[in-house]
Design an enzyme around this catalytic site. Structure first.
Site, PDB file in Angstrom:
ATOM      1  N   ASN A 226       7.435  54.820  47.480  1.00  8.38           N
ATOM      2  CA  ASN A 226       8.384  53.849  46.919  1.00  8.38           C
ATOM      3  C   ASN A 226       8.028  52.451  47.428  1.00  8.38           C
ATOM      4  OD1 ASN A 226       9.880  53.285  49.491  1.00  8.38           O
ATOM      5  ND2 ASN A 226      10.207  55.492  49.319  1.00  8.38           N
ATOM      6  N   ALA A 291      14.562  53.694  56.786  1.00 16.50           N
ATOM      7  CA  ALA A 291      13.432  54.154  55.974  1.00 16.50           C
ATOM      8  C   ALA A 291      13.883  54.660  54.613  1.00 16.50           C
ATOM      9  CB  ALA A 291      12.694  55.275  56.716  1.00 16.50           C
ATOM     10  N   ASP A 295      12.800  61.979  48.949  1.00 13.03           N
ATOM     11  CA  ASP A 295      13.657  63.167  48.951  1.00 13.03           C
ATOM     12  C   ASP A 295      12.854  64.428  48.620  1.00 13.03           C
ATOM     13  OD1 ASP A 295      16.115  61.984  49.623  1.00 13.03           O
ATOM     14  OD2 ASP A 295      16.301  61.182  47.588  1.00 13.03           O
ATOM     15  N   LYS A 305      -9.656  65.992  45.041  1.00 18.62           N
ATOM     16  CA  LYS A 305      -9.096  65.051  44.064  1.00 18.62           C
ATOM     17  C   LYS A 305      -8.925  65.741  42.709  1.00 18.62           C
ATOM     18  CE  LYS A 305      -9.983  60.744  41.730  1.00 18.62           C
ATOM     19  NZ  LYS A 305     -11.018  59.823  41.297  1.00 18.62           N
ATOM     20  N   PRO A 324      13.097  67.557  54.274  1.00 22.03           N
ATOM     21  CA  PRO A 324      14.260  67.626  55.168  1.00 22.03           C
ATOM     22  C   PRO A 324      15.019  66.307  55.145  1.00 22.03           C
ATOM     23  CG  PRO A 324      12.214  67.468  56.433  1.00 22.03           C
ATOM     24  CD  PRO A 324      11.826  67.648  54.986  1.00 22.03           C
ATOM     25  N   ASP A 325      16.338  66.369  55.261  1.00 22.39           N
ATOM     26  CA  ASP A 325      17.144  65.148  55.326  1.00 22.39           C
ATOM     27  C   ASP A 325      17.240  64.750  56.805  1.00 22.39           C
ATOM     28  OD1 ASP A 325      19.236  63.244  55.428  1.00 22.39           O
ATOM     29  OD2 ASP A 325      19.917  63.955  53.469  1.00 22.39           O
ATOM     30  N   PHE A 342      21.400  53.755  55.710  1.00 24.02           N
ATOM     31  CA  PHE A 342      21.302  52.736  54.664  1.00 24.02           C
ATOM     32  C   PHE A 342      21.416  53.466  53.334  1.00 24.02           C
ATOM     33  CE2 PHE A 342      19.849  48.371  55.813  1.00 24.02           C
ATOM     34  CZ  PHE A 342      20.040  48.481  57.173  1.00 24.02           C
ATOM     35  N   LYS A 356      27.980  59.176  50.126  1.00 26.43           N
ATOM     36  CA  LYS A 356      26.808  59.483  50.961  1.00 26.43           C
ATOM     37  C   LYS A 356      27.201  59.487  52.442  1.00 26.43           C
ATOM     38  CE  LYS A 356      22.889  58.106  48.890  1.00 26.43           C
ATOM     39  NZ  LYS A 356      21.864  57.179  48.408  1.00 26.43           N
ATOM     40  N   LYS A 360      26.769  62.895  54.570  1.00 21.94           N
ATOM     41  CA  LYS A 360      25.783  62.951  55.657  1.00 21.94           C
ATOM     42  C   LYS A 360      26.431  62.767  57.033  1.00 21.94           C
ATOM     43  CE  LYS A 360      21.871  61.432  52.813  1.00 21.94           C
ATOM     44  NZ  LYS A 360      20.439  61.193  52.928  1.00 21.94           N
TER      45      LYS A 360
HETATM   46  O1  PMT Z   1      11.704  48.084  53.619  1.00 19.45           O
HETATM   47  P1  PMT Z   1      12.221  46.863  52.875  1.00 19.45           P
HETATM   48  O2  PMT Z   1      11.272  46.413  51.796  1.00 19.45           O
HETATM   49  O3  PMT Z   1      12.630  45.758  53.807  1.00 19.45           O
HETATM   50  O4  PMT Z   1      13.538  47.323  52.082  1.00 19.45           O
HETATM   51  C1  PMT Z   1      14.672  47.720  52.786  1.00 19.45           C
HETATM   52  C2  PMT Z   1      15.324  48.950  52.122  1.00 19.45           C
HETATM   53  C3  PMT Z   1      15.796  48.575  50.722  1.00 19.45           C
HETATM   54  C4  PMT Z   1      14.340  50.094  52.048  1.00 19.45           C
HETATM   55  C5  PMT Z   1      16.514  49.354  53.057  1.00 19.45           C
HETATM   56  O5  PMT Z   1      17.415  48.277  53.190  1.00 19.45           O
HETATM   57  C6  PMT Z   1      17.282  50.563  52.519  1.00 19.45           C
HETATM   58  O6  PMT Z   1      18.184  50.449  51.717  1.00 19.45           O
HETATM   59  N1  PMT Z   1      16.894  51.753  53.029  1.00 19.45           N
HETATM   60  C7  PMT Z   1      17.413  53.065  52.577  1.00 19.45           C
HETATM   61  C8  PMT Z   1      16.676  53.444  51.337  1.00 19.45           C
HETATM   62  C9  PMT Z   1      17.020  54.814  50.817  1.00 19.45           C
HETATM   63  O7  PMT Z   1      16.103  55.523  50.523  1.00 19.45           O
HETATM   64  O8  PMT Z   1      18.269  55.152  50.760  1.00 19.45           O
HETATM   65  P2  PMT Z   1      18.777  56.627  50.328  1.00 19.45           P
HETATM   66  O9  PMT Z   1      20.048  56.366  49.647  1.00 19.45           O
HETATM   67  O10 PMT Z   1      17.727  57.366  49.574  1.00 19.45           O
HETATM   68  O11 PMT Z   1      18.995  57.368  51.695  1.00 19.45           O
HETATM   69  C10 PMT Z   1      20.209  57.264  52.418  1.00 19.45           C
HETATM   70  C11 PMT Z   1      19.970  57.393  53.905  1.00 19.45           C
HETATM   71  O12 PMT Z   1      19.432  58.689  54.191  1.00 19.45           O
HETATM   72  C12 PMT Z   1      18.985  56.383  54.451  1.00 19.45           C
HETATM   73  O13 PMT Z   1      19.457  55.985  55.723  1.00 19.45           O
HETATM   74  C13 PMT Z   1      17.687  57.176  54.568  1.00 19.45           C
HETATM   75  O14 PMT Z   1      16.851  56.679  55.632  1.00 19.45           O
HETATM   76  C14 PMT Z   1      18.194  58.571  54.886  1.00 19.45           C
HETATM   77  N2  PMT Z   1      17.343  59.677  54.408  1.00 19.45           N
HETATM   78  C15 PMT Z   1      17.115  59.861  53.081  1.00 19.45           C
HETATM   79  C16 PMT Z   1      16.380  60.969  52.671  1.00 19.45           C
HETATM   80  C17 PMT Z   1      15.849  61.851  53.636  1.00 19.45           C
HETATM   81  N3  PMT Z   1      15.128  62.897  53.282  1.00 19.45           N
HETATM   82  N4  PMT Z   1      16.083  61.628  54.937  1.00 19.45           N
HETATM   83  C18 PMT Z   1      16.815  60.575  55.340  1.00 19.45           C
HETATM   84  O15 PMT Z   1      17.020  60.372  56.545  1.00 19.45           O
END
Ligand code: PMT
Length: 418
Positions: A226, A291, A295, A305, A324-325, A342, A356, A360
């Site tokens: 991404n 991060a 997912d 390749k 894994p989450d 985030f 969310k 979580k």
């Molecule tokens: O890196 P930049 O370019 O500065 O941009 C910042 C950002 C937009 C990436 C950042 O501000 C942001 O929003 N990060 C979360 C992005 C995200 O993927 O969100 P999500 O809604 O998919 O996930 C929710 C939360 O679960 C996040 O805290 C994520 O780190 C966590 N997660 C998600 C999936 C997974 N398998 N494991 C996780 O821990």
């Protein structure tokens, strides 16, 4: 002009900056003409302002003007015996509660990034333990040049705060980012700095942060990923370090250098990020998941390749399995830290983020409405809504450093109340 003659408003013990001691460094760019107005507005709000100029600043704005509006003799020379006898440069560096560099030219940024101490302003910046707020101003091409961007990144990693530059028509006839922030915007930024204690303290805390994207391989040369640049996570790591915390950063693949003083662990996939985090979670007080973790990952990674002929039917189907989450695993951990997530959302941002947070089991969620292309992914700026049990707070659009400090201020507040 004799000492003490002042055209500025005399500090009256009132105002939003009453009694605050601000050192204003002015360097030699056309935007220096805005400096007297800034001094005047700072003094209107009750601040004491000591102006320090570089040699070239006085080509654009006179010492007489700056002295008149600040009510203090302007300092510029490291070797001025009379000025040093009145207040030595180390004493001056200690006097300042905030150092503001406005305008900061490309040359000043380069000198600061190199840690030079051959002129008064650069020496003061090294000698102060107070926050340094930089308002760059220069031609668009100069601002966008990789050398300037490298210097800005170094200064950010060293903990300097930035305001601007703004985008718009410039004195050189070009249009784009490079204009110094307007004095009124700078004033509000400075007021906010003092009002919200944007330098939160996290002494003795261990903060674990994830940043950047993950890459999930399809074959040896392709992957699913991404647009995360890591800028927001790295800004948080640098800010947490500056706030006194021990910081561990688990970073996906990004083009940024590790922040100074931060233990940085580089990973590629979500599974690697998960393992690196879980290994360290028992030892941390705060976990911040910035991060953008994939997912899903391809169910099978091709050892060679993939050839175009693999999709003979005209298409190709990629089979995915769930990763894994990470943050949910941190929240379930028996020695659970304070958990901050985030949420990057493109629709129904607040509603989705509330769901969310509950699902979580997060202590706090920072909602990033990434439907606005000028913030969030890859941008230098961001805006968040913070949601916790029983409360919400908005962090308006600002640099990712400012956003990081405002978020850490809330985290410090919530930790203190636990
Ligand atoms: O890196 P930049 O370019 O500065 O941009 C910042 C950002 C937009 C990436 C950042 O501000 C942001 O929003 N990060 C979360 C992005 C995200 O993927 O969100 P999500 O809604 O998919 O996930 C929710 C939360 O679960 C996040 O805290 C994520 O780190 C966590 N997660 C998600 C999936 C997974 N398998 N494991 C996780 O821990």
């Amino acid at each position: 002009m004799s000492e003490g003659i002042s055209e500025g408003t005399v500090s009256n013990g009132r105002g939003r900056l009453a009694g605050r001691r601000i050192l204003l460094g002015v360097s030699g760019g056309i935007a220096a003409y805005k400096a007297p107005l800034l001094v005047r507005r700072l003094r209107d709000e009750g601040a004491e302002v000591q102006v320090v100029t570089t040699a070239n600043a006085e080509r654009f704005v006179t010492r007489t003007t700056l002295q008149a509006v600040s009510g203090r003799p302007v300092r510029s020379d490291l070797w001025d015996e009379a000025a040093e006898a009145a207040m030595g440069h180390i004493e001056l560096a200690r006097w300042a509660e905030l150092v503001v560099l406005a305008p900061a030219t490309a040359d000043l940024l380069a000198r600061l990034a190199a840690g030079r101490a051959d002129a008064l302003l650069c020496t003061l910046r090294l000698a102060t333990r107070s926050p340094v707020l930089i308002a760059p101003a220069m031609n668009v091409a100069m601002w966008e040049h990789p050398a300037t961007q490298r210097n800005v990144e170094t200064l950010r990693r060293d903990g300097c705060l930035f305001v601007g530059p703004d985008e718009g028509p410039m004195a050189c006839g070009e249009f784009g980012p490079g204009r110094m922030a307007e004095p009124e915007a700078l004033l509000e930024r400075i007021v906010r700095h003092f009002a919200t204690g944007e330098r939160p303290r996290l002494d003795g805390r261990h903060v674990l942060i994830t940043a950047g994207p993950t890459r999930e391989p399809i074959d040896p040369v392709r992957y699913v990923s991404n647009h995360s640049s890591g800028k927001q996570g790295y800004a948080l790591a640098a800010a947490a370090r500056a706030a006194g915390a021990r910081v561990t950063l688990v970073s996906g693949p990004v083009a940024l250098s590790p922040p100074a003083g931060v233990e940085t662990i580089r990973v590629t996939t979500a599974q690697e990020m998960h393992d690196a985090v879980l290994e360290r979670v028992a030892d941390c007080d705060v976990f911040i998941g910035v991060a953008a973790v994939a997912d899903y990952r391809p169910a099978d990674v091709a050892p060679q390749k993939l050839k175009k002929t693999a999709g003979r039917s005209g298409g190709m189907t990629l089979s995915l399995v769930e990763n894994p989450d990470i943050i949910a695993a941190v929240a379930r951990h028996p020695e659970r830290p304070f958990v901050v997530g985030f949420a990057a959302e493109t629709e129904n941002a607040l509603e989705n983020a509330r769901e969310k947070r509950a699902r979580k089991q997060l202590d706090l969620i920072a909602v990033n409405d990434v439907s606005d292309p000028t913030i969030g992914f890859e941008s230098d700026r961001n805006a968040l809504t913070l949601i916790w049990e029983g409360g919400e707070r908005r962090i308006d659009r600002a640099s990712k450093e400012e956003v990081a400090n405002a978020l850490l201020a809330l985290i410090a507040e919530r930790l203190a109340g636990r």
